[in-house]
Structures are given as structure tokens and as C-alpha cells.
Design a protein around this motif. Sequence first.
Motif, short mmCIF file in Angstrom:
data_model
loop_
_atom_site.label_atom_id
_atom_site.label_comp_id
_atom_site.label_asym_id
_atom_site.label_seq_id
_atom_site.Cartn_x
_atom_site.Cartn_y
_atom_site.Cartn_z
N THR A 1 0.82 -1.21 0.00
CA THR A 1 0.00 0.00 0.00
C THR A 1 0.85 1.26 0.00
O THR A 1 0.37 2.34 0.32
N ASP A 2 2.13 1.12 -0.36
CA ASP A 2 3.05 2.25 -0.44
C ASP A 2 3.33 2.89 0.91
O ASP A 2 3.79 4.03 0.99
N GLY A 3 3.08 2.17 1.99
CA GLY A 3 3.28 2.74 3.32
C GLY A 3 4.73 2.84 3.73
O GLY A 3 5.06 3.58 4.65
N ASN A 4 5.61 2.09 3.08
CA ASN A 4 7.02 2.10 3.45
C ASN A 4 7.86 3.01 2.56
O ASN A 4 9.08 2.95 2.60
N VAL A 5 7.22 3.82 1.75
CA VAL A 5 7.96 4.65 0.80
C VAL A 5 8.69 5.77 1.54
O VAL A 5 8.11 6.44 2.39
N ASP A 6 9.95 5.94 1.21
CA ASP A 6 10.76 6.99 1.79
C ASP A 6 10.34 8.33 1.20
O ASP A 6 10.33 8.51 -0.02
N GLN A 7 9.99 9.28 2.08
CA GLN A 7 9.57 10.59 1.61
C GLN A 7 10.67 11.27 0.82
O GLN A 7 10.41 12.04 -0.11
N GLU A 8 11.92 10.98 1.17
CA GLU A 8 13.05 11.57 0.45
C GLU A 8 13.06 11.13 -1.01
O GLU A 8 13.42 11.90 -1.90
N MET A 9 12.64 9.88 -1.25
CA MET A 9 12.58 9.38 -2.62
C MET A 9 11.53 10.15 -3.42
O MET A 9 11.77 10.53 -4.57
N LEU A 10 10.38 10.39 -2.82
CA LEU A 10 9.32 11.13 -3.51
C LEU A 10 9.78 12.55 -3.84
O LEU A 10 9.52 13.08 -4.93
N THR A 11 10.49 13.17 -2.89
CA THR A 11 11.00 14.53 -3.11
C THR A 11 12.04 14.55 -4.23
O THR A 11 12.05 15.46 -5.07
#
Length: 201
Positions: A36-46
Motif C-alpha cells: 500500500t506504499d506505506g514504506n515509501v521513503d519521503q526523500e525518494m518522492l522529493t
Amino acid sequence: GINAEYMGDPLGGALVAGMILQTGGTIGWDAVRDLTDGNVDQEMLTTIENLGLDLALKHRIVDIHKIRCRKIGHYHLVDLHITVDHTLLIGPAHQAGSAVKQAVMTALPEVADVFVHLDSSAEGHLMPEIEQAIVSVIGNIQRPELISISHRTHFINRKVLLATSLQLQPACTIHDAQQAADHIRERLSHLVDVFDLSVQL
């Protein structure tokens, strides 16, 4: 009295069962978060959003949004949408998508694949009040070495990226040209909505 040895077996079994349930629950919860994309690193999205900003001027990308990352084992799958200038032809629009995909996979080796969805800007003249302010400032700039100023405005994620190009008198020295560019950059930088500004001679 109660036989302690007799009681030890069920208590030990209950303890082991509890440990198994805890371990299983942790593994299961991590799996659910991955799916569910809950472990996605916010830094990666940025990082992905910034890569879109870097490519905006060259490929006429208006917006990058709906960025989703899904972890599969040790790798990630990225799914995102880019909005491109509505006047782009099919070929350049797909080139913009390919450029974003290549940039993400180069910058983030842990990304196994990138799915890019292309959207067209819904309106041909975005944020007219900002564009009007830019045109007004440019129209009031007068210098003897300057023939004309052309510009291109990009709106990405509600930020303004402004690229200007100067046509100068043939007898203009490089020193005068640089002074003209600095003057124009200083005038346009006062527009609070401008996020990034380039001046080309």
C-alpha cells in the motif's frame, strides 16, 4: 499441589505461540505497508519531484503529480503522472515521459521500473495574472543595447519557472550584455511567484 512440570509445558507452548504470532504479525504488517506504499521513503518522492523540475524547461513539463512508489523485495516500482504543454506533438510528449523515466532510474538505482502517464495541460494560458505581471515588467525594461526580450513561462507544481532570451545590438560588448542580463534578472526576481529564472544572451 499443582505439578510445576505439568504447568510448564502449556506455558512454554503459549510463549512460543505468542512469539510466532508476533513475528508473523510484524512480517504481515510490513508486507501490507509495502503493497500500500506505506514504506515509501519521503526523500525518494522529493527526489523524483525535483527531477521533474529539472526537466521542466527542456521538455515543457507543466506538472508532475500522483507519484507512487511500491516496494517489491529490494526494489521499487514508481508510477507517476506528468502534465505537458498542450501544444506538444505526440513525439516530443513521449520523449518528455522517457526523459523523466531515465532520470529517475539513473538517480535512484533501487528503482526497477518507472511507469509514466502523460496528461495534457487543460488550458493554454495558465495562471494569467502571473503571466500578465511578467509581460508588464519585461515591457518596461529599456536599455540602449537591448533590441527585444522573449520569454517562456512554465508552471509546475504551482511554481513558476521563467526562461528569457535577449536579442542585443550587434555592436554590444560582452560586458554590456552581461550588465543587461543582470539588470533584467534583478527586475524579474522581484516577482514573488517566480521560483526559478534563467537569462540567455
